[in-house]
Design a protein around this motif. Structure first.
Motif, PDB file in Angstrom:
ATOM      1  N   ARG A 186       0.918  -1.215   0.040  1.00  0.00           N
ATOM      2  CA  ARG A 186       0.036  -0.046  -0.104  1.00  0.00           C
ATOM      3  C   ARG A 186       0.914   1.206  -0.069  1.00  0.00           C
ATOM      4  NH1 ARG A 186      -5.680  -0.249   1.759  1.00  0.00           N
ATOM      5  NH2 ARG A 186      -6.258  -2.188   1.971  1.00  0.00           N
ATOM      6  N   ALA A 187       0.523   2.084  -0.932  1.00  0.00           N
ATOM      7  CA  ALA A 187       1.099   3.462  -0.771  1.00  0.00           C
ATOM      8  C   ALA A 187       0.504   4.245   0.399  1.00  0.00           C
ATOM      9  CB  ALA A 187       0.722   4.228  -1.974  1.00  0.00           C
ATOM     10  N   PRO A 188       1.502   5.241   0.931  1.00  0.00           N
ATOM     11  CA  PRO A 188       0.918   6.171   2.067  1.00  0.00           C
ATOM     12  C   PRO A 188      -0.098   6.956   1.518  1.00  0.00           C
ATOM     13  CG  PRO A 188       3.052   6.895   1.150  1.00  0.00           C
ATOM     14  CD  PRO A 188       2.770   5.667   0.330  1.00  0.00           C
ATOM     15  N   TRP A 189      -1.201   6.895   2.657  1.00  0.00           N
ATOM     16  CA  TRP A 189      -2.270   7.717   2.356  1.00  0.00           C
ATOM     17  C   TRP A 189      -2.236   9.158   1.989  1.00  0.00           C
ATOM     18  CZ3 TRP A 189      -4.106  11.682   5.259  1.00  0.00           C
ATOM     19  CH2 TRP A 189      -3.513  11.932   6.384  1.00  0.00           C
ATOM     20  N   ASP A 190      -1.291   9.492   2.508  1.00  0.00           N
ATOM     21  CA  ASP A 190      -1.316  11.111   2.016  1.00  0.00           C
ATOM     22  C   ASP A 190      -0.174  11.375   1.170  1.00  0.00           C
ATOM     23  OD1 ASP A 190       1.097  10.560   3.574  1.00  0.00           O
ATOM     24  OD2 ASP A 190       1.057  11.942   4.994  1.00  0.00           O
ATOM     25  N   GLY A 191       0.442  10.367   0.462  1.00  0.00           N
ATOM     26  CA  GLY A 191       1.449  10.361  -0.635  1.00  0.00           C
ATOM     27  C   GLY A 191       2.789  10.690  -0.283  1.00  0.00           C
ATOM     28  N   VAL A 192       2.879  10.752   1.118  1.00  0.00           N
ATOM     29  CA  VAL A 192       4.477  11.275   1.705  1.00  0.00           C
ATOM     30  C   VAL A 192       4.836  10.004   2.541  1.00  0.00           C
ATOM     31  CG1 VAL A 192       5.668  12.568   3.171  1.00  0.00           C
ATOM     32  CG2 VAL A 192       3.704  13.609   1.937  1.00  0.00           C
ATOM     33  N   GLY A 193       5.953   9.693   2.322  1.00  0.00           N
ATOM     34  CA  GLY A 193       6.832   8.435   3.067  1.00  0.00           C
ATOM     35  C   GLY A 193       6.671   7.230   2.448  1.00  0.00           C
ATOM     36  N   GLN A 194       6.982   6.166   3.048  1.00  0.00           N
ATOM     37  CA  GLN A 194       7.181   4.846   2.533  1.00  0.00           C
ATOM     38  C   GLN A 194       5.920   3.974   2.257  1.00  0.00           C
ATOM     39  OE1 GLN A 194      10.255   3.751   1.662  1.00  0.00           O
ATOM     40  NE2 GLN A 194      11.061   5.695   2.195  1.00  0.00           N
ATOM     41  N   TRP A 195       6.013   3.334   1.401  1.00  0.00           N
ATOM     42  CA  TRP A 195       4.880   2.152   1.210  1.00  0.00           C
ATOM     43  C   TRP A 195       4.888   0.960   2.269  1.00  0.00           C
ATOM     44  CZ3 TRP A 195       2.081   0.389  -3.583  1.00  0.00           C
ATOM     45  CH2 TRP A 195       2.274   1.268  -4.386  1.00  0.00           C
TER      46      TRP A 195
END
Length: 79
Positions: free
Chosen positions: A16-25
């Motif tokens: 899963r991608a980070p919910w806010d688009g910032v950070g690591q999967w």
């Protein structure tokens, strides 16, 4: 989805991608497919990523059939 294969074991993961688009999967273990003398056996992962045998599921002869078991909503691998 992701998959890691080592010998006769395939580990299926949910990526899963980070919910806010910032950070690591993030990655969560979903199932482990093991080749046994009886065929392919499916194991599940608990919330801590530890494996438990799915004794209620019979071993199946092919890897394709084992993957089909994962899609069956009655077995709830995808939570």
């Amino acid at each position: 989805m992701g998959c890691a294969v080592r010998g006769s074991i395939a580990v299926i993961t949910e990526e899963r991608a980070p919910w806010d688009g910032v950070g690591q999967w993030t990655s969560r273990r979903v199932a482990r497919l093991r080749r046994t003398d009886e065929g392919w056996q499916v194991d599940g992962a608990d919330r801590n990523g530890r494996w438990y045998p799915c004794d209620h599921l019979p071993a199946v002869p092919s890897l394709d059939e084992a993957l089909t078991v994962l899609d069956d909503p009655r077995h709830a691998f995808w939570g």
